[in-house]
Motif scaffolding. Structure first.
Motif, PDB file in Angstrom:
ATOM      1  N   TRP A  62       0.839  -1.183   0.000  1.00  0.00           N
ATOM      2  CA  TRP A  62       0.000   0.000   0.000  1.00  0.00           C
ATOM      3  C   TRP A  62       0.879   1.239   0.000  1.00  0.00           C
ATOM      4  O   TRP A  62       1.864   1.321   0.720  1.00  0.00           O
ATOM      5  N   ASN A  63       0.509   2.230  -0.803  1.00  0.00           N
ATOM      6  CA  ASN A  63       1.176   3.530  -0.813  1.00  0.00           C
ATOM      7  C   ASN A  63       0.130   4.598  -0.557  1.00  0.00           C
ATOM      8  O   ASN A  63      -0.883   4.644  -1.256  1.00  0.00           O
ATOM      9  N   ASP A  64       0.370   5.440   0.439  1.00  0.00           N
ATOM     10  CA  ASP A  64      -0.512   6.581   0.638  1.00  0.00           C
ATOM     11  C   ASP A  64      -0.264   7.577  -0.490  1.00  0.00           C
ATOM     12  O   ASP A  64       0.885   7.865  -0.820  1.00  0.00           O
ATOM     13  N   ILE A  65      -1.327   8.073  -1.068  1.00  0.00           N
ATOM     14  CA  ILE A  65      -1.216   9.024  -2.161  1.00  0.00           C
ATOM     15  C   ILE A  65      -1.831  10.343  -1.707  1.00  0.00           C
ATOM     16  O   ILE A  65      -3.027  10.409  -1.417  1.00  0.00           O
ATOM     17  N   VAL A  66      -1.022  11.364  -1.645  1.00  0.00           N
ATOM     18  CA  VAL A  66      -1.492  12.686  -1.274  1.00  0.00           C
ATOM     19  C   VAL A  66      -2.346  13.224  -2.419  1.00  0.00           C
ATOM     20  O   VAL A  66      -1.960  13.121  -3.592  1.00  0.00           O
ATOM     21  N   VAL A  67      -3.508  13.779  -2.098  1.00  0.00           N
ATOM     22  CA  VAL A  67      -4.362  14.362  -3.130  1.00  0.00           C
ATOM     23  C   VAL A  67      -3.550  15.415  -3.883  1.00  0.00           C
ATOM     24  O   VAL A  67      -2.897  16.256  -3.283  1.00  0.00           O
ATOM     25  N   GLY A  68      -3.563  15.329  -5.185  1.00  0.00           N
ATOM     26  CA  GLY A  68      -2.784  16.237  -6.005  1.00  0.00           C
ATOM     27  C   GLY A  68      -1.493  15.617  -6.492  1.00  0.00           C
ATOM     28  O   GLY A  68      -0.752  16.224  -7.261  1.00  0.00           O
ATOM     29  N   SER A  69      -1.218  14.381  -6.064  1.00  0.00           N
ATOM     30  CA  SER A  69       0.019  13.696  -6.474  1.00  0.00           C
ATOM     31  C   SER A  69      -0.243  12.589  -7.480  1.00  0.00           C
ATOM     32  O   SER A  69       0.615  11.762  -7.732  1.00  0.00           O
ATOM     33  N   GLU A  70      -1.455  12.551  -8.031  1.00  0.00           N
ATOM     34  CA  GLU A  70      -1.810  11.505  -8.996  1.00  0.00           C
ATOM     35  C   GLU A  70      -2.025  12.137 -10.366  1.00  0.00           C
ATOM     36  O   GLU A  70      -2.605  13.215 -10.479  1.00  0.00           O
ATOM     37  N   TYR A  71      -1.561  11.422 -11.398  1.00  0.00           N
ATOM     38  CA  TYR A  71      -1.565  11.952 -12.766  1.00  0.00           C
ATOM     39  C   TYR A  71      -2.049  10.888 -13.737  1.00  0.00           C
ATOM     40  O   TYR A  71      -1.875   9.701 -13.507  1.00  0.00           O
ATOM     41  N   ARG A  72      -2.638  11.337 -14.833  1.00  0.00           N
ATOM     42  CA  ARG A  72      -3.108  10.433 -15.883  1.00  0.00           C
ATOM     43  C   ARG A  72      -2.272  10.670 -17.134  1.00  0.00           C
ATOM     44  O   ARG A  72      -2.114  11.796 -17.585  1.00  0.00           O
ATOM     45  N   ALA A  73      -1.743   9.574 -17.692  1.00  0.00           N
ATOM     46  CA  ALA A  73      -0.933   9.642 -18.904  1.00  0.00           C
ATOM     47  C   ALA A  73      -1.657   8.923 -20.027  1.00  0.00           C
ATOM     48  O   ALA A  73      -2.301   7.889 -19.804  1.00  0.00           O
ATOM     49  N   PHE A 124      -0.482   7.397 -12.760  1.00  0.00           N
ATOM     50  CA  PHE A 124       0.732   7.407 -11.955  1.00  0.00           C
ATOM     51  C   PHE A 124       0.478   8.162 -10.665  1.00  0.00           C
ATOM     52  O   PHE A 124      -0.384   9.048 -10.619  1.00  0.00           O
ATOM     53  N   ALA A 125       1.270   7.867  -9.650  1.00  0.00           N
ATOM     54  CA  ALA A 125       1.264   8.666  -8.429  1.00  0.00           C
ATOM     55  C   ALA A 125       2.705   8.907  -8.012  1.00  0.00           C
ATOM     56  O   ALA A 125       3.569   8.049  -8.207  1.00  0.00           O
ATOM     57  N   ILE A 126       2.923  10.073  -7.466  1.00  0.00           N
ATOM     58  CA  ILE A 126       4.204  10.370  -6.837  1.00  0.00           C
ATOM     59  C   ILE A 126       3.967  10.156  -5.354  1.00  0.00           C
ATOM     60  O   ILE A 126       3.143  10.843  -4.742  1.00  0.00           O
ATOM     61  N   VAL A 127       4.638   9.163  -4.797  1.00  0.00           N
ATOM     62  CA  VAL A 127       4.370   8.748  -3.420  1.00  0.00           C
ATOM     63  C   VAL A 127       5.503   9.162  -2.491  1.00  0.00           C
ATOM     64  O   VAL A 127       6.538   9.646  -2.929  1.00  0.00           O
ATOM     65  N   ASP A 128       5.277   8.912  -1.208  1.00  0.00           N
ATOM     66  CA  ASP A 128       6.184   9.339  -0.147  1.00  0.00           C
ATOM     67  C   ASP A 128       6.307  10.855  -0.154  1.00  0.00           C
ATOM     68  O   ASP A 128       7.346  11.420   0.142  1.00  0.00           O
ATOM     69  N   GLN A 129       5.211  11.490  -0.504  1.00  0.00           N
ATOM     70  CA  GLN A 129       5.156  12.945  -0.599  1.00  0.00           C
ATOM     71  C   GLN A 129       4.741  13.515   0.746  1.00  0.00           C
ATOM     72  O   GLN A 129       3.717  13.129   1.291  1.00  0.00           O
ATOM     73  N   ASN A 130       5.516  14.427   1.267  1.00  0.00           N
ATOM     74  CA  ASN A 130       5.169  15.134   2.491  1.00  0.00           C
ATOM     75  C   ASN A 130       4.297  16.321   2.101  1.00  0.00           C
ATOM     76  O   ASN A 130       4.723  17.177   1.328  1.00  0.00           O
ATOM     77  N   GLU A 131       3.090  16.375   2.624  1.00  0.00           N
ATOM     78  CA  GLU A 131       2.155  17.437   2.236  1.00  0.00           C
ATOM     79  C   GLU A 131       2.696  18.834   2.508  1.00  0.00           C
ATOM     80  O   GLU A 131       2.304  19.794   1.869  1.00  0.00           O
ATOM     81  N   ASN A 132       3.608  18.964   3.462  1.00  0.00           N
ATOM     82  CA  ASN A 132       4.117  20.279   3.829  1.00  0.00           C
ATOM     83  C   ASN A 132       5.444  20.615   3.153  1.00  0.00           C
ATOM     84  O   ASN A 132       5.961  21.705   3.304  1.00  0.00           O
TER      85      ASN A 132
END
Length: 146
Positions: A31-42, A101-109
């Motif tokens: 499981w990867n937590d995905i911060v809203v705004g870190s997901e993209y469609r290609a 795609f998602a960019i994960v391990d993203q710190n919201e701050n």
């Protein structure tokens, strides 16, 4: 989404083809937590080229995404070219397709510290018989205009 999973499972249970077979693979992954705004469609064309990328949530504005647009585009393009393009070209029946795609391990701050990209899902533009069957939204594009 859950409705798509339910449809796929029902098709698998009752048999999706004339010979009552439906080739399905269940993949369980970390499981990867995905911060809203870190997901993209290609959008991948029939030649295997990455034709366009947009943010997944087309109805929201993310200042961090706008600020780092070029970095995000480069990160996703590099990931696709290095990890996926050759595989898709070897399995041309999957083309054309949409990849989330998602960019994960993203710190919201944080101001864009993560470089880790994962594939959320891949959807073909057609069924196994070649008929057009778009199962993904076009997000910030229009299927007919773009």
């Amino acid at each position: 989404n859950s409705e798509r999973v339910l449809t796929d499972l029902n098709t698998w249970i009752i048999g999706g083809d004339e010979d009552h077979t439906f080739d399905m693979t269940l993949i369980i992954r970390e499981w990867n937590d995905i911060v809203v705004g870190s997901e993209y469609r290609a959008f991948i064309g029939p030649n295997g080229n990455l034709n366009a990328v947009c943010q997944y949530y087309n109805f929201l504005y993310f200042p961090l995404v706008a600020k780092h647009k070029q970095d995000i585009q480069q990160l996703l393009s590099t990931f696709y070219n290095e990890h996926l393009q050759e595989v898709l070209l070897a399995h041309r029946s999957l083309l054309p397709c949409v990849i989330d795609f998602a960019i994960v391990d993203q710190n919201e701050n944080a101001d864009w510290p993560s470089k880790k990209v994962v594939v959320v899902e891949l959807n073909m533009f057609h069924d196994y018989n070649g008929a057009v069957q778009i199962s993904s939204g076009s997000e910030m594009f229009d299927w007919h205009k773009d």
